[in-house]
Design an enzyme around this catalytic site. Structure first.
Site, PDB file in Angstrom:
ATOM      1  N   GLN A  23      42.930  29.251  35.863  1.00 27.93           N
ATOM      2  CA  GLN A  23      41.844  29.151  34.878  1.00 27.93           C
ATOM      3  C   GLN A  23      42.103  30.036  33.659  1.00 27.93           C
ATOM      4  O   GLN A  23      41.989  29.601  32.521  1.00 27.93           O
ATOM      5  CB  GLN A  23      40.515  29.572  35.511  1.00 27.93           C
ATOM      6  N   ASP A  48      58.949  33.115  39.795  1.00 25.17           N
ATOM      7  CA  ASP A  48      58.284  33.034  41.095  1.00 25.17           C
ATOM      8  C   ASP A  48      57.725  34.405  41.475  1.00 25.17           C
ATOM      9  O   ASP A  48      58.471  35.370  41.629  1.00 25.17           O
ATOM     10  CB  ASP A  48      59.298  32.557  42.146  1.00 25.17           C
ATOM     11  N   ALA A  72      48.241  35.166  40.071  1.00 22.36           N
ATOM     12  CA  ALA A  72      47.823  36.009  41.192  1.00 22.36           C
ATOM     13  C   ALA A  72      47.681  35.172  42.451  1.00 22.36           C
ATOM     14  O   ALA A  72      47.628  33.944  42.389  1.00 22.36           O
ATOM     15  CB  ALA A  72      46.484  36.683  40.878  1.00 22.36           C
ATOM     16  N   TYR A  73      47.620  35.861  43.577  1.00 25.79           N
ATOM     17  CA  TYR A  73      47.265  35.227  44.853  1.00 25.79           C
ATOM     18  C   TYR A  73      45.754  35.365  44.957  1.00 25.79           C
ATOM     19  O   TYR A  73      45.236  36.480  45.055  1.00 25.79           O
ATOM     20  CB  TYR A  73      47.964  35.958  46.007  1.00 25.79           C
ATOM     21  N   THR A  74      45.025  34.248  44.907  1.00 31.26           N
ATOM     22  CA  THR A  74      43.556  34.322  44.839  1.00 31.26           C
ATOM     23  C   THR A  74      42.831  33.689  46.025  1.00 31.26           C
ATOM     24  O   THR A  74      41.611  33.594  46.008  1.00 31.26           O
ATOM     25  CB  THR A  74      43.048  33.649  43.543  1.00 31.26           C
ATOM     26  N   ASP A 114      36.351  42.558  40.999  1.00 31.38           N
ATOM     27  CA  ASP A 114      35.266  43.373  41.564  1.00 31.38           C
ATOM     28  C   ASP A 114      35.482  43.633  43.059  1.00 31.38           C
ATOM     29  O   ASP A 114      34.848  44.510  43.635  1.00 31.38           O
ATOM     30  CB  ASP A 114      33.920  42.670  41.340  1.00 31.38           C
ATOM     31  N   TYR A 137      42.458  40.648  50.364  1.00 33.35           N
ATOM     32  CA  TYR A 137      42.637  40.287  48.960  1.00 33.35           C
ATOM     33  C   TYR A 137      42.321  41.488  48.059  1.00 33.35           C
ATOM     34  O   TYR A 137      43.100  41.849  47.182  1.00 33.35           O
ATOM     35  CB  TYR A 137      41.738  39.097  48.610  1.00 33.35           C
ATOM     36  N   LYS A 141      44.870  43.556  45.532  1.00 39.61           N
ATOM     37  CA  LYS A 141      44.596  43.682  44.094  1.00 39.61           C
ATOM     38  C   LYS A 141      44.512  45.163  43.694  1.00 39.61           C
ATOM     39  O   LYS A 141      44.992  45.553  42.623  1.00 39.61           O
ATOM     40  CB  LYS A 141      43.303  42.946  43.720  1.00 39.61           C
ATOM     41  N   TRP A 162      33.716  36.563  39.518  1.00 41.51           N
ATOM     42  CA  TRP A 162      33.114  35.220  39.566  1.00 41.51           C
ATOM     43  C   TRP A 162      33.590  34.335  38.412  1.00 41.51           C
ATOM     44  O   TRP A 162      32.794  33.785  37.652  1.00 41.51           O
ATOM     45  CB  TRP A 162      31.593  35.333  39.553  1.00 41.51           C
TER      46      TRP A 162
END
Length: 309
Positions: A23, A48, A72-74, A114, A137, A141, A162
């Site tokens: 996004q 990668d 990122a790994y989300t 957050d 997660y 981060k 969010w």
């Protein structure tokens, strides 16, 4: 690489961006035209994130004045069982990129979350508040934040929450899909936060490109800052506003449920509200209300629907 030229008035800042499909990555590329920047974005095939050294090498060889990490790994729940992969993508690789950027004399921007907080505080979290993630997660981060800040004295970590937009996977699109399927809608009503439009976050980062690229280590522009749209809401309240704006009289009823009745592999912070006073004081930026940002997203989704029809 995907290239997004600036407005063409003597482009001043060359941005090397990691990520092309998320996004934020898409919004950075889409909004670059409004700023004196030229963005070169590297896809996963070109850089990668599971390979820290390959990503660091891309920084070393690319002409750039600023590096933005928009990959990122989300997958929050999946991170519980893929901790090592999440750690590499969210911490090891960003740290290697920051070290390579520092060696080259370019500052770096990392987007964080957050979820570095435990959500146990009932007022908004400041940048200086103690961190204590409640899931894998959030832990990965946080390690990314720490690694990047240690590797480069010219790093800016932007914590957000969010994140939503008219593309990719996010809460707005999930809710509208469920409404379209006629499903009964139950949404958690005891988790609170500040929704953030990916576009607003992208425009903030791009608006600071000039300042970041010329600022020296020790400048208050570096360190940690919180960015989220104005206003606090629960996930249930957010869902209701999405339906009110997108569906009007056709809006489905939303049943509120407590977090305990919606078990997930990863725990979620109950009150991940970010304080944005530093954003205002250091950067002179006051984010607009999340409802206003949502209206823009809803309008775009409706336009897409009409185009597809």
């Amino acid at each position: 690489p995907v290239r997004a030229p600036g407005p063409g008035q003597g482009v001043s800042v060359h941005v090397l961006q990691f990520g092309t499909t998320g996004q934020l990555a898409l919004e950075l590329l889409g909004q670059a035209k409004d700023f004196d920047v030229e963005v070169t974005a590297l896809s996963r095939a070109e850089a990668d994130f599971a390979d820290p050294q390959a990503c660091a090498a891309r920084v070393a060889e690319a002409p750039c004045d600023l590096v933005v990490i928009a990959a990122a790994y989300t997958a929050v729940d999946q991170a519980e069982t893929e901790r090592d992969l999440a750690l590499r993508i969210n911490a090891t690789t960003p740290t290697a990129i920051a070290a390579a950027a520092q060696a080259k004399g370019a500052p770096v921007v990392l987007v964080s979350t957050d979820y570095v907080f435990d959500g146990g505080k009932d007022v908004a979290y400041k940048e200086t508040d103690p961190v204590s993630p409640v899931n894998a997660y959030g832990e990965t981060k946080l390690k990314g934040e720490q690694g990047v800040l240690a590797a480069s004295p010219r790093a800016l970590v932007v914590r957000t929450s969010w994140v939503v937009s008219s593309h990719g996977k996010n809460f707005v699109k999930t809710m509208l899909r469920l409404a379209g399927q006629g499903a009964s809608i139950r949404v958690v009503d005891d988790q609170f936060g500040r929704p953030t439009a990916a576009r607003d976050l992208a425009r903030f980062i791009l608006s600071q490109a000039q300042r970041l690229s010329s600022a020296k280590a020790g400048d208050p522009v570096f360190g940690v800052v919180h960015f989220a749209n104005a206003g606090v809401v629960s996930w249930k309240g957010f869902a209701e506003e999405i339906f009110a704006q997108a569906l009007g009289a056709e809006a489905p009823a939303v049943a509120g449920i407590p977090t305990v009745d919606y078990p997930t592999p990863a725990r979620r912070p109950l009150h991940g509200v970010l304080d944005t006073a530093k954003l205002q004081n250091t950067f002179g930026v006051t984010p607009r209300a999340w409802r206003e940002a949502l209206a823009e997203i809803v309008a775009e989704l409706k336009l897409e629907q009409r185009s597809a029809a």
